[in-house]
Write a protein that holds these residues in place. Structure first.
Motif, PDB file in Angstrom:
ATOM      1  N   ASN A  73       0.827  -1.207   0.000  1.00 45.01           N
ATOM      2  CA  ASN A  73       0.000   0.000   0.000  1.00 45.01           C
ATOM      3  C   ASN A  73       0.859   1.254   0.000  1.00 45.01           C
ATOM      4  N   LEU A  74       0.292   2.320  -0.515  1.00 40.97           N
ATOM      5  CA  LEU A  74       0.954   3.619  -0.555  1.00 40.97           C
ATOM      6  C   LEU A  74       0.030   4.693   0.002  1.00 40.97           C
ATOM      7  N   ILE A  75       0.607   5.584   0.790  1.00 43.92           N
ATOM      8  CA  ILE A  75      -0.113   6.809   1.146  1.00 43.92           C
ATOM      9  C   ILE A  75       0.112   7.796   0.010  1.00 43.92           C
ATOM     10  N   MET A  76      -0.964   8.282  -0.574  1.00 44.34           N
ATOM     11  CA  MET A  76      -0.870   9.260  -1.654  1.00 44.34           C
ATOM     12  C   MET A  76      -1.327  10.613  -1.119  1.00 44.34           C
ATOM     13  N   ASN A  77      -0.384  11.545  -1.035  1.00 47.91           N
ATOM     14  CA  ASN A  77      -0.665  12.878  -0.500  1.00 47.91           C
ATOM     15  C   ASN A  77      -0.786  13.893  -1.625  1.00 47.91           C
ATOM     16  N   ASP A  78      -1.789  14.751  -1.530  1.00 44.08           N
ATOM     17  CA  ASP A  78      -1.972  15.849  -2.477  1.00 44.08           C
ATOM     18  C   ASP A  78      -2.040  17.153  -1.695  1.00 44.08           C
ATOM     19  N   ASN A  79      -1.058  18.019  -1.943  1.00 43.76           N
ATOM     20  CA  ASN A  79      -1.011  19.308  -1.257  1.00 43.76           C
ATOM     21  C   ASN A  79      -0.859  20.429  -2.280  1.00 43.76           C
ATOM     22  N   TYR A  80      -1.517  21.534  -2.014  1.00 44.60           N
ATOM     23  CA  TYR A  80      -1.488  22.685  -2.914  1.00 44.60           C
ATOM     24  C   TYR A  80      -0.772  23.816  -2.189  1.00 44.60           C
ATOM     25  N   THR A 129       3.520   2.203   3.052  1.00 41.98           N
ATOM     26  CA  THR A 129       2.952   2.126   4.401  1.00 41.98           C
ATOM     27  C   THR A 129       2.397   0.735   4.696  1.00 41.98           C
ATOM     28  N   ASP A 130       2.303   0.437   5.988  1.00 34.38           N
ATOM     29  CA  ASP A 130       1.630  -0.785   6.439  1.00 34.38           C
ATOM     30  C   ASP A 130       0.170  -0.514   6.784  1.00 34.38           C
ATOM     31  N   LYS A 131      -0.248   0.736   6.651  1.00 33.61           N
ATOM     32  CA  LYS A 131      -1.635   1.087   6.952  1.00 33.61           C
ATOM     33  C   LYS A 131      -2.582   0.421   5.958  1.00 33.61           C
ATOM     34  N   GLN A 132      -3.799   0.198   6.403  1.00 34.45           N
ATOM     35  CA  GLN A 132      -4.809  -0.407   5.554  1.00 34.45           C
ATOM     36  C   GLN A 132      -5.394   0.627   4.588  1.00 34.45           C
TER      37      GLN A 132
END
Length: 522
Positions: A226-233, A288-291
């Motif tokens: 899994n991947l955490i996908m972050n979007d910031n402006y 990440t190991d997060k679900q």
């Protein structure tokens, strides 16, 4: 007795009829076994920039079909070029002779290799979405380590042109290959991998269709993650500096910066053409190991909403072709809608994070991309991103708006694939890939592209992406023959070995580049 003459006549008639039934030819040449061209005589690529009427178009569905097509081409003194989904907007697929569409070759098999662990072999026409599904539903679930943004691309296409994602550790997708099989000039199936011959493998990994027809590719894959996908402006003025980019890259699996033209535009502001008021979309991925925090149904609905939004955006952008002066108003309005939900973060399975933009074939775009080596301090990454943005504002002051979609920046690792635009003898080198996208046939697009090319060529010996637009750039073939000279000479040794009759060397631009680099007049 008249029986014998009648029997003789009937026998001749049967033989004649049987011959005609198998002698359906191309330009009256006999068909070899399973080879039959489709009835359609024209082919158009995805954005409509290429529209050709070759001698014959084939849609093979088996390896034997590919072998027979090559044999037929040799027999009839024809050349061959290949295509898949048609997303290449340069002339790589253009031919007057035989065009081979590989989309019907779409089978795959997953195996456990004693040295490389899990691998997947996919036939040439398999789409990335089909490949993702085959891996995701395997027990255990598997994934590639990096992929292109769009999942509609076919595996042979992304390999042949050196396509890439946004993950530095993976570089181009070809660097995930264990092997590939190509039907060469002789009609034989040749396997290329580093164990058989490493130098030939480095030629085959980005081959531009010059070694033969790719039949299958075998990727090294890994257990699903899994991947955490972050979007910031964030503010360009406040955030965009070399230190921030370098730190973000070092703490992420991959990063991407996206700039929407004139997004800070305000008609009521006297100084409305000021890039310092703009924001940049900063995207990064972290393993990440997060679900996963979104259900499949929610993800499907999100993609549906995004696709509908993209279609609406494209309709607005297409209207700018007749009214380019409205570009700042339209693009800034679209931007406000895009960021209305604010910064966000999702946990997704790797393929869903890679393909964060739904593939929407109705969007017809002009595409241009340049790759150049990243300085150790990352200063040139910031310099060139800001230069591209400032150039849009300089054009705007002249009433010209050449880019109305996005400027996209990704950083990937170098490769040993000879014809890749990110080839480097330093295996740890990083390359910045600057991508420009606009509605198809936007006014002043080529003028802008030529200006950007000259800067990147002169400063960095940058190279354009093979699958995107580059042939309109003045003197580009002589330029590429020079900057790729050493690699071309190495590649030619392999090409001449597997295609001595130049059956697959049917592209005028590549012929010019190779001939200059090799000192040939033909």
């Amino acid at each position: 007795m008249v029986v014998k003459p009648i029997l003789k006549y009937l026998l001749l008639l049967i033989i004649s009829t049987a011959y005609k039934s198998v002698a359906v030819g191309i330009n009256k040449d006999p068909v070899i076994r399973s080879v039959t061209p489709i009835s359609n005589k024209t082919w158009e690529n995805w954005n409509g920039a290429i529209d050709i009427s070759p001698n014959a178009i084939f849609e093979p569905s088996t390896l034997q079909d590919l072998i027979d097509i090559v044999k037929l081409a040799k027999k009839n003194n024809k050349t061959i070029r290949c295509a898949a989904q048609g997303h290449t907007v340069s002339s790589l697929s253009v031919t007057d002779h035989y065009l081979v569409i590989v989309n019907n070759l779409n089978k795959s098999i997953v195996q456990n290799h004693p040295k490389y662990g899990w691998t997947v072999t996919a036939e040439a026409g398999m789409s990335l979405s089909e490949l993702d599904l085959a891996l995701r539903t395997h027990n255990p679930p598997l994934t590639l380590n990096s992929e292109t943004v769009y999942d509609s691309f076919r595996v042979s296409g992304v390999i042949a042109v050196g396509a890439h994602g946004a993950k530095p550790s993976s570089g181009i997708m070809s660097d995930q290959l264990y092997s590939l099989k190509i039907v060469t000039d002789s009609g034989e199936v040749r396997e290329f991998n580093e164990e058989i011959n490493e130098s030939e493998f480095n030629a085959a990994k980005v081959n531009l269709g010059l070694l033969g027809i790719i039949y299958s590719v075998t990727f090294r894959v890994q257990p699903m993650y899994n991947l955490i996908m972050n979007d910031n402006y964030v503010s360009i003025k406040e955030w965009l500096n070399a230190n921030n980019i370098k730190q973000l890259l070092n703490s992420s699996d991959g990063i991407e910066l996206l700039y929407w033209p004139f997004n800070g535009f305000n008609q009521s502001d006297p100084n409305h053409f000021d890039p310092n008021k703009d924001l940049v979309w900063v995207k990064n991925w972290v393993r990440t190991d997060k679900q996963v925090n979104i259900t499949q149904k929610q993800l499907e609905q999100l993609r549906k909403t995004e696709r509908e939004g993209m279609i609406l955006q494209y309709q607005l952008l297409s209207g700018l072709l007749k009214n380019p002066e409205e570009t700042p108003n339209i693009t800034s309005s679209i931007w406000e809608d895009l960021i209305s939900s604010g910064n966000k973060s999702l946990v997704l399975e790797a393929p869903d994070a890679f393909h964060y933009v739904p593939a929407e074939e109705s969007l017809k775009l002009d595409l241009l991309e340049f790759g150049f080596k990243v300085d150790p301090d990352f200063s040139n990454v910031v310099t060139e991103f800001l230069y591209a943005i400032q150039t849009l504002y300089d054009f705007a002051k002249q009433g010209k708006f050449p880019v109305n979609y996005i400027i996209d920046l990704r950083i990937i690792k170098s490769t040993k694939a000879l014809l890749s635009t990110t080839f480097d003898n330093d295996s740890e080198a990083l390359y910045c890939q600057l991508d420009f996208e606009t509605a198809y046939r936007t006014p002043s697009w080529e003028e802008f592209g030529i200006l950007m090319a000259k800067r990147y060529f002169d400063k960095y010996k940058a190279k354009p992406h093979w699958a995107k637009e580059w042939e309109f750039i003045p003197n580009v073939t002589s330029y590429l023959s020079n900057v790729l000279s050493d690699q071309i000479k190495q590649f030619e040794l392999v090409r001449a070995k597997y295609d001595p009759d130049k059956i697959f060397f049917d592209n005028k631009s590549l012929q010019e580049i190779f001939n200059i680099a090799l000192g040939s007049k033909k």
